[in-house]
Design a protein around this motif. Structure first.
Motif, PDB file in Angstrom:
ATOM      1  N   ARG A   1      39.697  52.817  54.127  1.00  0.00           N
ATOM      2  CA  ARG A   1      40.180  51.832  53.145  1.00  0.00           C
ATOM      3  C   ARG A   1      40.723  50.591  53.845  1.00  0.00           C
ATOM      4  N   TYR A   2      41.370  50.780  54.987  1.00  0.00           N
ATOM      5  CA  TYR A   2      41.914  49.632  55.724  1.00  0.00           C
ATOM      6  C   TYR A   2      40.791  48.720  56.216  1.00  0.00           C
TER       7      TYR A   2
ATOM      8  N   GLY B   1      37.149  42.739  53.184  1.00  0.00           N
ATOM      9  CA  GLY B   1      37.280  41.978  51.946  1.00  0.00           C
ATOM     10  C   GLY B   1      38.089  40.711  52.135  1.00  0.00           C
ATOM     11  N   LEU B   2      39.167  40.791  52.936  1.00  0.00           N
ATOM     12  CA  LEU B   2      39.977  39.603  53.195  1.00  0.00           C
ATOM     13  C   LEU B   2      39.195  38.565  54.000  1.00  0.00           C
TER      14      LEU B   2
ATOM     15  N   SER C   1      35.929  38.183  54.113  1.00  0.00           N
ATOM     16  CA  SER C   1      34.867  37.603  53.289  1.00  0.00           C
ATOM     17  C   SER C   1      35.396  36.583  52.298  1.00  0.00           C
ATOM     18  N   ARG C   2      36.708  36.643  51.995  1.00  0.00           N
ATOM     19  CA  ARG C   2      37.316  35.688  51.066  1.00  0.00           C
ATOM     20  C   ARG C   2      38.028  34.548  51.792  1.00  0.00           C
ATOM     21  N   GLY C   3      37.766  34.422  53.082  1.00  0.00           N
ATOM     22  CA  GLY C   3      38.319  33.300  53.833  1.00  0.00           C
ATOM     23  C   GLY C   3      39.739  33.526  54.307  1.00  0.00           C
ATOM     24  N   PHE C   4      40.083  34.765  54.652  1.00  0.00           N
ATOM     25  CA  PHE C   4      41.433  35.069  55.134  1.00  0.00           C
ATOM     26  C   PHE C   4      41.686  34.371  56.464  1.00  0.00           C
ATOM     27  N   THR C   5      42.810  33.678  56.541  1.00  0.00           N
ATOM     28  CA  THR C   5      43.158  32.911  57.745  1.00  0.00           C
ATOM     29  C   THR C   5      44.524  33.332  58.298  1.00  0.00           C
ATOM     30  N   ASP C   6      44.725  34.653  58.384  1.00  0.00           N
ATOM     31  CA  ASP C   6      45.977  35.217  58.923  1.00  0.00           C
ATOM     32  C   ASP C   6      47.191  34.820  58.106  1.00  0.00           C
TER      33      ASP C   6
END
Length: 267
Positions: free
Chosen positions: A210-211, A217-218, A220-225
């Protein structure tokens, strides 16, 4: 856990400002830590009225949470009450009961019992204050309050992820436990230990899966820390709640001053 989360969204105090609710509860928590046991008892009753009466949280859930937290205190009672001394040691005038075991004497003192009583009252008062936040404020709004008071973003992000994974862990453990029972597992002491060990191992594996899914998922949605929290929204607080909190705190403060004054006079 799910019931607490559900009640935090459905309680009658939900529309109130989360900053005001947290500030009120934290103020009473700090005050309960510094006051006499008599004032702490009044605080516990008053916070219970806010939680059960005003927030309309079912009494059985409130008592269950308080009682479950008190189990940790009960486990520490023997270490605080029981004293172990050699038989040749001088007798203590405060001993209530004593038991001899080989060359040692186990005794229960009135000082220890008095300490237990004071700690228990303080714990109940503190838990009542914390329960008001827990039952009346959703976790998302609590994060907004912490962000408002300048808590580091890294701490908030860790809290958010841990809170999410708590529900995942409970769901996985419950599903696996039901699956084992349906296949004839969880019977007998040895089988329970074996099946529980399997659940723990599988929980770790599924949690890591799950992690990884969450991380992908983060990304792919443009997660930038940086996980952005919802902006804080200040809700109005009815005048009667403000008035009761101010008047109640003032009366408790006066009661504490009166108790301290009388205590000094007696000494």
């Amino acid at each position: 856990m799910k019931r607490i989360n559900s009640l935090s969204y459905k309680n009658a105090l939900r529309p109130l400002s989360p900053m005001w609710k947290c500030g009120f509860a934290v103020t009473m928590l700090l005050f309960s830590y510094l006051t006499h046991p008599a004032v702490q008892i009044v605080i516990a009753i008053w916070m219970a009225i806010w939680t059960v009466g005003y927030a309309r949280v079912p009494f059985k859930y409130y008592v269950t949470i308080i009682g479950a937290a008190c189990l940790f205190f009960v486990s520490s009672v023997p270490a605080l009450v029981v004293e172990i001394r050699p038989l040749q040691a001088l007798p203590d005038i405060h001993v209530v009961a004593a038991f001899a075991f080989m060359d040692w004497k186990l005794s229960v003192t009135s000082t220890g019992l008095l300490l237990i009583g004071k700690l228990f009252v303080r714990i109940i008062a503190s838990l009542s204050c914390v329960s008001l936040i827990m039952f009346s404020t959703p976790f998302s709004e609590l994060l907004q309050v912490l962000q408002k008071v300048r808590v580091p973003k890294l701490v908030l992000e860790i809290m958010l992820i841990m809170y999410r994974f708590l529900f995942i862990l409970f769901e996985i453990a419950n599903n696996m436990y039901v699956a084992q029972q349906s296949r004839g597992g969880q019977t007998g002491f040895q089988n329970r230990l074996k099946d529980t060990a399997i659940i723990i191992v599988q929980m770790f594996i599924k949690t890591m899966q799950r992690y990884k899914s969450l991380s992908n998922g983060l990304v792919s949605r443009g997660f930038t820390d940086d996980i952005h929290m919802a902006p804080y929204r200040a809700n109005p607080v009815p005048f009667r709640y403000k008035l009761e909190s101010y008047v109640g705190f003032t009366l408790l403060l006066l009661l504490e001053i009166w108790l301290r004054w009388n205590w000094r006079s007696i000494r």
